[in-house]
Structure formats: C-alpha cells, structure tokens
Scaffold this active site. Structure first.
Site, PDB file in Angstrom:
ATOM      1  N   HIS A 150       0.849  -1.196   0.000  1.00 15.85           N
ATOM      2  CA  HIS A 150       0.000   0.000   0.000  1.00 15.85           C
ATOM      3  C   HIS A 150       0.880   1.240   0.000  1.00 15.85           C
ATOM      4  O   HIS A 150       2.106   1.150   0.084  1.00 15.85           O
ATOM      5  CB  HIS A 150      -0.976  -0.016   1.172  1.00 15.85           C
ATOM      6  CG  HIS A 150      -0.343   0.049   2.525  1.00 15.85           C
ATOM      7  ND1 HIS A 150       0.430  -0.966   3.044  1.00 15.85           N
ATOM      8  CD2 HIS A 150      -0.370   1.009   3.493  1.00 15.85           C
ATOM      9  CE1 HIS A 150       0.834  -0.652   4.261  1.00 15.85           C
ATOM     10  NE2 HIS A 150       0.375   0.549   4.550  1.00 15.85           N
ATOM     11  N   ASP A 159       5.686   4.672   5.199  1.00 13.99           N
ATOM     12  CA  ASP A 159       6.617   3.735   5.828  1.00 13.99           C
ATOM     13  C   ASP A 159       6.766   2.447   5.031  1.00 13.99           C
ATOM     14  O   ASP A 159       7.554   1.578   5.406  1.00 13.99           O
ATOM     15  CB  ASP A 159       6.203   3.436   7.278  1.00 13.99           C
ATOM     16  CG  ASP A 159       4.814   2.839   7.401  1.00 13.99           C
ATOM     17  OD1 ASP A 159       3.907   3.288   6.685  1.00 13.99           O
ATOM     18  OD2 ASP A 159       4.630   1.922   8.228  1.00 13.99           O
ATOM     19  N   HIS A 175       6.226  -5.504  11.910  1.00 18.23           N
ATOM     20  CA  HIS A 175       5.504  -4.227  11.953  1.00 18.23           C
ATOM     21  C   HIS A 175       5.100  -3.899  13.388  1.00 18.23           C
ATOM     22  O   HIS A 175       3.934  -3.679  13.709  1.00 18.23           O
ATOM     23  CB  HIS A 175       4.278  -4.285  11.025  1.00 18.23           C
ATOM     24  CG  HIS A 175       3.759  -2.928  10.619  1.00 18.23           C
ATOM     25  ND1 HIS A 175       2.767  -2.270  11.315  1.00 18.23           N
ATOM     26  CD2 HIS A 175       4.084  -2.124   9.579  1.00 18.23           C
ATOM     27  CE1 HIS A 175       2.506  -1.125  10.729  1.00 18.23           C
ATOM     28  NE2 HIS A 175       3.290  -1.004   9.658  1.00 18.23           N
TER      29      HIS A 175
END
Length: 313
Positions: free
Chosen positions: A63, A67, A269
């Site tokens: 996406h 980041d 993450h």
C-alpha cells in the site's frame, strides 16, 4: 529460499528497527530476490546483507503509506549504478505509477534499465514457470494488498545410482531427465525420466500480508501456507486502537495463522512502544493460540523449508 527483514517497525524507525521492507531470496537457478515494500532506508539496510540490486527482479508494494514506499525512489535510482541490472517489474496499488513518475520528473531521475510499473487488482498478478503470485485486498485505512507466493511443484531428485547402473554418462542428459524429459542415447537406448527421477515434490507457499485488521482475505491468502508473514502492531488489550488504525494485535495475528492452517508465522511491523524484549514476550504470550509464531529479527535470514507433504496431499 529465505526471507530477510530489512525493516520491522510500524510507522517510523526506532534506534534498533527500520520501517517495513522484506526481501525474498529465491533458490537456484534464479538466485535472484524479490522485495516486498520499501520503506525509507531500505537500500541502506541492504548494504549490510548479501543482496545486490542487480539481482532484484520484482518489487511488490502492499500500500501507499510512506513507511512502506518512501525508500522506493532512491533504491530505483541507485539500481542504475549496478552493472548487469536488467528489467525490473513493480506491482502495487493504483497511484503507484503517478507517485514514481512525479518524483522522477521533479528530481530529474533517468534510469538506465527498463522499469515496468503494474497497478494491480485482486487475483493472479504473476505467473511464470517457477512461481504464481496472487493478491487480495486487506482491511486497512487505505487500499492495501496481501500476496500469496506459490512455488510450482518441482521434479524429484535424480537417482544417480540407477543412472550409473544404466551407464548414462553425466552431462546434458542429466538436465533433460531432471526436467522430466525422456532421452535417447547415442547407443540407441531410451532412458525414461520416470525410471530415474523421484516423484514430483510440492512447492512452498509463502504469504506476505500488508497492514490489516483481521479479515477473511488474510485467512484465504494464508491457507495452508508454509510461512505466513503477518503484522502485529499492538499488544493484546489494544484491539480497539488497532482497529481504528487498521492494524492487528499479536493475538489477532495468531488467530489468523491458526484459522488458515499455516505451518509457521513470522510477525513484524511492531509499534515503537515495544522494545525487542517486549516483542519476544508478546509473541511467546500467544503461543497457546498458534505455537508456530516467532518475531521477525532484522538482518537475519529466515529459511523457508520445503514442505514434507506429498504432491497428492
């Protein structure tokens, strides 16, 4: 085949963790690698590995959050300095092409290799003679994809003892037999591949998800995967906060792996509020949900074992 985590932090880097990027190194004969996301600093992290940009074949973007993509323009530019850098394909959501074109135009970047940017939709996005890559939409704050990489079934091992008994000399015949082809020798004999090559072996399945709340597509992409990579941004008890940001907790990631029947899961993450020791504790704390969970560690190779199941299984 192995994964190298070049960044495991959510949102912003910390003193010990960079933002998201994962390299999937492929086995022979390719000896290349694919990149999943490219947060800021990705190419700098690569300098501490054996990864070389001229061996990079494909990039998959989940996406368009910074980041996950802010390291992409610099990495693509640097690739021009590597001798032998061939065509490169990048797959990702709508907007990826205009993002790159705008940066390249404003900064005067000119690449000396062919770059193909493919804006994808759900379904099959890559199919070659070794791999199939499928994508499905996840549930995040913006369009986001997860990817399922399926290695095609591989021919079995050559029976070298049987080949010696048949007086088949080493050379090009071995390669053809390995590919499942029958060969005619100079003495008139025909050697059948089925007599000297082991049974077909199933390929590996690796699922790499982008940022997501728990959702059905995450389970579908991870179905019976040999390795699942799932985000785990927050600890248990922060489900409401995780949902508001489009993320998952450690427990929710474990539940997805369990429901999918995955063999193994690496979580990544991580929120910057957790240090490495806390991340390890959080992963251990949900092993009653999914025993095969382990936290990603940056710059460490995680090998993907070949499945033990038979091709009929």
């Amino acid at each position: 085949m192995h994964l190298t985590f070049l960044g495991t932090s959510a949102g912003r880097p910390t003193r010990t963790r960079n933002v998201t990027s994962i390299a999937l190194s492929l086995p022979e004969p390719q000896c290349a690698f694919w990149l999943f996301d490219a947060g800021e600093g990705t190419q700098h992290r690569m300098l501490g590995t054996k990864l070389k940009l001229n061996k990079l074949e494909r990039i998959f973007i989940t996406h368009m959050h910074g980041d996950h993509i802010n390291g992409l323009p610099g990495l693509l530019s640097s690739r021009s300095y590597f001798e032998g850098a061939g065509p490169l394909a990048i797959y990702g959501p709508t907007g990826l092409s205009s993002y790159l074109n705008g940066i390249f135009e404003l900064t005067g970047v000119h690449l000396n290799y062919e770059l193909n940017v493919i804006e994808i939709s759900a379904g099959e996005v890559v199919a070659d003679d070794r791999y199939i890559v499928e994508a499905a939409e996840l549930q995040h704050r913006m369009p986001c994809f997860g990817y399922r990489i399926t290695e095609r079934p591989q021919f079995g091992q050559l029976n070298l003892r049987r080949l010696a008994e048949l007086n088949v000399p080493p050379g090009p015949w071995y390669g053809r037999l390995k590919r499942g082809e029958d060969v005619a020798l100079q003495d008139g004999r025909t050697i059948r591949a089925s007599d000297v090559v082991g049974d077909m072996q199933p390929g590996r399945v690796v699922t790499i998800l982008g940022d997501t709340r728990p959702c059905g597509n995450a389970v579908l992409l991870a179905k019976q995967a040999d390795l699942l990579v799932h985000e785990a941004t927050f600890a248990g008890g922060l489900e409401e906060k995780a949902a508001s940001y489009g993320h998952s907790t450690f427990a929710q990631a474990a539940e997805t792996a369990r429901d999918a029947g995955a063999k193994r899961m690496i979580v990544t993450h991580f929120s910057s509020r957790y240090d490495d020791e806390q991340v390890a504790e959080l992963a251990n704390g949900v092993k009653e949900i999914f025993a095969g969970i382990e936290p990603a560690v940056e710059m460490i190779d995680f090998h993907v074992s070949k499945p033990s199941r038979t091709s009929e299984g």
